[in-house]
Design a protein around this motif. Structure first.
Motif, PDB file in Angstrom:
ATOM      1  N   ALA A 186      35.255  42.098  41.924  1.00 44.99           N
ATOM      2  CA  ALA A 186      35.599  40.722  41.797  1.00 44.99           C
ATOM      3  C   ALA A 186      34.790  40.224  40.283  1.00 44.99           C
TER       4      ALA A 186
ATOM      5  N   TRP B  81      35.351  36.468  40.085  1.00 41.33           N
ATOM      6  CA  TRP B  81      36.542  35.626  40.743  1.00 41.33           C
ATOM      7  C   TRP B  81      36.424  35.068  42.233  1.00 41.33           C
TER       8      TRP B  81
ATOM      9  N   ASN C 120      43.959  38.570  47.855  1.00 45.65           N
ATOM     10  CA  ASN C 120      42.822  39.078  48.331  1.00 45.65           C
ATOM     11  C   ASN C 120      42.615  39.014  49.935  1.00 45.65           C
TER      12      ASN C 120
END
Length: 354
Positions: free
Chosen positions: A69, A109, A115
């Motif tokens: 991430a 992020w 996701n």
């Protein structure tokens, strides 16, 4: 399973996406019962296989997800990225009742809709295998070794001031909430309500499909349907988490600017002890090849460590990277610095890398 009125009555846009996902899954399951198919059993068997194959890997899977991430180093230099990016990963074990909990946070992020979809489906990751360590979308199931109720908290955007994005959990107890409306449908109620978010009809079938469902299952009885429900994985059925459920540590992560936090309440003292052992076994090698990470905070009820990673190019040594790893133990000692040199070769050339 926890049902919260404030979430049910006025779900946010993100909470509504969570609710719609679970409604869709239970309706798909009932369609299969009506049609005489059982794909849900295949998913159940695959989930059990993954849990077995990923035994003991929950911590490394969580760290890989946190690392993936984080922003790419190249992108950090771009004006397109938010200025505040510290490349942080924190792994903390607390004494949250009844058995404690494991938290893994990152400040990369925030959690996106793809996701969310990947995590609440099976083997459908949206990650680019060229850019991420984990990309199969199934490693997260490894956490089921230590928890039955994994939780995710995330921001809507990197600049959000709170966890205002996807906040949801999976709860093994959710299956029981479907039993009464399904039994009512079987016993003659054409319009039972599904108590996930604002109440809606359990199914949107016509009369002929309802009759087909009853013809197939009334002779077998609801007990047979209940046994089929056990094959419906609760880890495909997320439920939203309200703001009131944030723990004090979760609010600290929120205030410190972390983008996403995974919280895993332990299922037992044995699970907690296993997690503590694995976290305390982490060393500087954990962060050596996590090229997006700048720091790793590790904390258990017994120990604290802070590991930082700095790298710079050594042009006079054939483009090697020098990586400096600093480790501070319990915040009471000077940093123990270890230095590494790393060379990389591209097999196949720049245009067709292997």
């Amino acid at each position: 399973m926890k049902i919260h009125q404030n979430v049910e009555e006025a779900p946010s846009g993100y909470a509504d996406k969570v609710i719609q996902k679970t409604r869709g899954e239970i309706r798909t399951f009932l369609d299969e019962l009506a049609n005489g198919t059982s794909n849900y059993k295949s998913l159940h068997n695959l989930t059990e296989q993954v849990e077995h194959q990923y035994h003991g890997r929950f911590l490394i899977e969580l760290i890989q997800n946190a690392h993936d991430a984080l922003f790419d180093i190249e992108k950090r230099k771009s004006d397109e990225e938010p200025a505040k990016d510290e490349g942080r990963i924190e792994v903390v074990i607390t004494n949250d009742p009844p058995f404690g909990a494991l938290y893994v946070a990152n400040d990369g992020w925030p959690f996106t809709e793809p996701n969310f979809n990947s995590l609440s489906r099976f083997g459908q990751s949206d990650k680019d295998p060229e850019k991420h360590i984990g990309n199969k979308g199934i490693g997260f199931r490894s956490v089921l070794e230590i928890t039955h109720t994994p939780e995710i908290f995330s921001r809507k955007e990197k600049t959000s001031t709170s966890f205002d994005g996807f906040n949801f959990r999976f709860d093994s107890g959710i299956i029981h909430s479907f039993e009464k409306p399904i039994q009512a449908l079987l016993n003659g109620n054409d319009n039972p309500k599904l108590n996930i978010g604002p109440q809606v009809p359990l199914v949107d079938w016509g009369e002929s499909k309802i009759d087909a469902f009853r013809d197939r299952w009334q002779a077998l009885g609801f007990e047979r349907i209940a046994s089929e429900l056990r094959f419906l994985s609760p880890y495909l059925l997320p439920e939203p988490i309200s703001d009131q459920e944030k723990t004090p540590l979760m609010r600290q992560f929120e205030a410190k600017g972390f983008a996403t936090v995974v919280r895993l309440p332990f299922i037992s003292e044995k699970a907690r002890d296993m997690a503590i052992q694995k976290v305390e076994q982490l060393d500087e090698n954990t962060i050596l090849f996590l090229n997006k990470a700048k720091s790793l905070w590790i904390e258990t009820p017994r120990t604290k460590r802070f590991v930082t990673r700095k790298s710079h190019l050594l042009s006079d040594l054939g483009g090697a990277q020098q990586i400096d790893i600093d480790v501070v133990v319990d915040e009471t000692e000077d940093a123990d610095t270890k230095q590494y040199w790393l060379w990389e070769w591209m097999i196949g050339g720049e245009e067709s890398p292997k």
